[in-house]
Design a protein around this motif. Structure first.
Motif, short mmCIF file in Angstrom:
data_model
loop_
_atom_site.label_atom_id
_atom_site.label_comp_id
_atom_site.label_asym_id
_atom_site.label_seq_id
_atom_site.Cartn_x
_atom_site.Cartn_y
_atom_site.Cartn_z
N LYS A 61 30.57 -48.06 -10.78
CA LYS A 61 30.61 -48.93 -11.96
C LYS A 61 29.49 -48.59 -12.94
O LYS A 61 29.65 -48.74 -14.15
CB LYS A 61 30.50 -50.40 -11.54
N ALA A 62 28.35 -48.16 -12.44
CA ALA A 62 27.18 -47.90 -13.28
C ALA A 62 27.19 -46.52 -13.92
O ALA A 62 26.36 -46.22 -14.77
CB ALA A 62 25.91 -48.08 -12.46
N THR A 63 28.12 -45.68 -13.53
CA THR A 63 28.15 -44.31 -14.02
C THR A 63 28.58 -44.28 -15.48
O THR A 63 29.59 -44.86 -15.85
CB THR A 63 29.11 -43.45 -13.17
N VAL A 64 27.79 -43.57 -16.27
CA VAL A 64 28.13 -43.35 -17.67
C VAL A 64 28.78 -41.97 -17.75
O VAL A 64 28.20 -40.98 -17.30
CB VAL A 64 26.85 -43.39 -18.55
N PRO A 65 29.98 -41.89 -18.32
CA PRO A 65 30.66 -40.59 -18.41
C PRO A 65 29.83 -39.58 -19.20
O PRO A 65 29.23 -39.89 -20.21
CB PRO A 65 31.97 -40.90 -19.14
N GLU A 66 29.78 -38.37 -18.69
CA GLU A 66 29.05 -37.28 -19.34
C GLU A 66 29.85 -36.75 -20.52
O GLU A 66 31.08 -36.69 -20.49
CB GLU A 66 28.80 -36.15 -18.33
N ALA A 67 29.13 -36.35 -21.55
CA ALA A 67 29.79 -35.80 -22.73
C ALA A 67 30.21 -34.36 -22.51
O ALA A 67 31.30 -33.94 -22.92
CB ALA A 67 28.85 -35.89 -23.94
#
Length: 148
Positions: A61-67
């Motif tokens: 849930k805390a993972t921010v998608p990488e660009a």
């Protein structure tokens, strides 16, 4: 003479140590103190698995998608690996629940194939074991011969 220590399967606060467990005579196999030891061990393993599952949920849930596409692919692979590990742990969780039910039924520690003792050392190493080492080896040999 069977040794009846203060521990019972219902009172894990009085659980014996692994050293005391292994020092007990063979004729005391699966006495109340030993059953309490294994129940506590199984419950501890179950708790650890639940903590791992909870941590996985928080991490995902805390993972921010990488660009960056390469970073995103690596991140997705890490998530897939973590989910595979959790799936294996979910299956182990089910085996732990079954082992606890075997304790409740008075069947824990006995080989489901031969009815012989599985052995304290084997159960310490693999508390969900349902077969003695010899029976497990025979089963693996049969599977190998059958190509499975």
């Amino acid at each position: 003479m069977t040794s009846k220590l203060a521990a019972t399967p219902e009172s894990p606060a009085a659980v014996i140590s692994e050293k005391d467990l292994l020092a007990m005579p063979e004729e005391d196999y699966m006495n109340p103190a030993q059953l309490a030891f294994f129940r506590a061990l199984l419950l501890r393993l179950k708790s650890e698995l639940q903590a791992n599952a909870d941590a996985t949920g928080v991490n995902l849930k805390a993972t921010v998608p990488e660009a960056d596409p390469n970073d995103r692919a690596s991140q997705e692979e890490e998530h897939a690996l973590e989910l595979r590990v959790r799936d294996r742990e979910r299956k182990l969780h089910q085996k732990i629940d079954e082992a606890i039910r075997r304790i409740d039924r008075g069947e824990y520690g006995w080989c489901e194939e031969t009815g012989e003792p599985i052995g304290l050392s084997r159960l310490i190493a693999r508390p969900t074991a349902t077969l003695s080492l010899e029976a497990q080896e025979r089963r693996e040999q049969r599977q190998k011969m059958q190509g499975g």
